[in-house]
Write a protein that holds these residues in place. Structure first.
Motif, PDB file in Angstrom:
ATOM      1  N   THR A  73       1.132  -1.864  -4.949  1.00 30.14           N
ATOM      2  CA  THR A  73       1.866  -1.370  -6.109  1.00 30.14           C
ATOM      3  C   THR A  73       1.014  -1.462  -7.378  1.00 30.14           C
ATOM      4  OG1 THR A  73       3.932  -2.166  -5.129  1.00 30.14           O
ATOM      5  CG2 THR A  73       3.972  -1.623  -7.475  1.00 30.14           C
ATOM      6  N   GLY A  74       0.841  -0.288  -8.032  1.00 33.42           N
ATOM      7  CA  GLY A  74       0.094  -0.256  -9.287  1.00 33.42           C
ATOM      8  C   GLY A  74      -1.395  -0.460  -9.140  1.00 33.42           C
ATOM      9  N   HIS A  92      -1.947   3.812  -7.336  1.00 30.03           N
ATOM     10  CA  HIS A  92      -1.005   3.828  -6.225  1.00 30.03           C
ATOM     11  C   HIS A  92       0.386   3.469  -6.729  1.00 30.03           C
ATOM     12  CE1 HIS A  92       0.838   2.808  -2.360  1.00 30.03           C
ATOM     13  NE2 HIS A  92      -0.196   3.433  -1.785  1.00 30.03           N
ATOM     14  N   GLU A  93       1.335   4.286  -6.271  1.00 28.07           N
ATOM     15  CA  GLU A  93       2.739   4.053  -6.682  1.00 28.07           C
ATOM     16  C   GLU A  93       3.333   2.848  -5.965  1.00 28.07           C
ATOM     17  OE1 GLU A  93       4.254   5.554  -9.074  1.00 28.07           O
ATOM     18  OE2 GLU A  93       2.528   6.844  -9.509  1.00 28.07           O
TER      19      GLU A  93
END
Length: 377
Positions: free
Chosen positions: A366-367, A376-377
């Motif tokens: 994440t991030g 990246h989501e």
């Protein structure tokens, strides 16, 4: 002629009874009482000070410019102990005389009384310094402002997490003592026995040690790194498990194959250090600077690398399983074949990193800024 002979009643009296009948001058009784009291009051402090002086002589023997004072302290201590023992012998003699006068035992046993007094006190000199000091009493006295615990017997005591900053523990017996997480900042450990003591996570900044300090090699190395630095030092294959090395300078050090499992390395400077094949599982490296370091084949499973600087680091084939790398800077790092399964990489920067063959199964991305610059989501 018959009137000059002693009567049967006179003959039956003991010499002590006859002496009492004649009477003892008051000044002799007073002088005897004063001398006996003086012997008892002076002997104990003399012996105590003698012991302390001999301990000081032992400690100062390796104290650099003060080493010249060692014979003085040792000689003075021995002299005080001898004088104290003579006082004890006199006290035993006076008490023995009193016992003989009262018919408690024979005059022939008087020398035995003197010898027994001297021997018993001699045994006390050996036993009392080795009498365990309860940890609770140590803590109470420290909290009350006492700092002098030199020569204390604390073998196998539990002093986990205790604050002893600035305490004088010179010559103390701390063998087998649990000093896990204890604060020994600025404490004097010269001449102390720390054999088999547990010093995991102990604070050793400015702690005073010398050649007379008996301590396991691993903890002495940790103390040297904390107080003298380890930059450029050869520490290959050294065992520093659970050592508190927070904020230390190990830049350029050779730590190849070293064991640093569960070590505290928060904020440490490890720039360009060689940690190839090192064991760092469960180590706390949060905020550490590892820029340009070599960590090839290093074991970092479950290690905490939160916000660590890992720019340009060689982590090829490293084990980072379940490691925490949130907010870490891994720009340009080589992660070829590294195991990052289950790792937490939230918010990490992997710009330009080499992820060839990297295992990211179950990792938290994440991030994460990926090698190509996308987030990246």
């Amino acid at each position: 002629m018959d009137n000059c002979q002693p009567t049967n009643a006179q003959q039956s009296r003991s010499p002590a009874e006859q002496g009492r009948k004649k009477g003892t001058p008051w000044w002799k009784l007073l002088a005897s009482t004063v001398m006996t009291l003086a012997a008892s009051l002076v002997s104990a402090p003399l012996i105590f000070l003698g012991i302390k002086s001999m301990i000081l002589g032992h400690i100062s023997r390796h104290a650099g410019e003060y080493a010249i004072l060692s014979p003085f302290f040792t000689g003075a201590g021995l002299s005080m102990i001898v004088l104290g023992e003579l006082g004890v012998g006199y006290l035993g003699y006076r008490l023995g005389r009193l016992a003989v006068a009262r018919g408690i035992f024979s005059k022939r046993l008087l020398p035995l009384c003197v010898i027994a007094s001297v021997v018993l006190v001699g045994l006390a000199i050996v036993v009392l310094p080795n009498w365990p000091m309860p940890p609770e009493r140590l803590i109470r006295q420290y909290e009350a402002g006492e700092r002098d615990f030199s020569g204390a017997y604390l073998r196998n005591a539990n002093l986990r997490g205790v604050n002893l900053a600035g305490a004088d523990l010179s010559g103390a017996n701390l063998s087998g003592t649990n000093l896990n997480s204890a604060d020994l900042t600025g404490a004097n450990l010269r001449g102390a026995d720390l054999t088999a003591a547990v010093l995991s996570y102990a604070h050793l900044k400015d702690t005073q040690m010398d050649e007379t300090t008996e301590i396991d090699a691993a903890w002495r190395t940790a103390w040297e790194i904390v107080n003298q630095g380890g930059a450029g030092r050869d520490l290959s294959r050294v065992d520093l498990t659970q050592a508190n090395l927070a904020g230390t300078n190990l830049s350029g050090a050779n730590l190849h194959g070293a064991t640093l499992g569960s070590a505290l390395l928060t904020g440490a400077n490890l720039r360009e250090a060689d940690l190839g094949g090192a064991y760092l599982s469960y180590a706390d490296l949060s905020g550490a600077d590892l820029g340009g370091a070599v960590l090839r084949l290093a074991h970092l499973s479950d290690a905490d690398l939160t916000r660590a600087n890992l720019v340009g680091v060689d982590l090829s084939l490293a084990d980072l399983n379940e490691a925490v790398l949130s907010g870490a800077d891994l720009a340009g790092a080589d992660l070829t074949g590294a195991d990052l399964a289950g790792a937490d990489l939230a918010g990490a920067d992997l710009t330009g990193a080499n992820l060839s063959g990297t295992d990211l199964a179950g990792a938290n991305l994440t991030g994460v800024t990926m090698p190509d610059g996308t987030v990246h989501e």
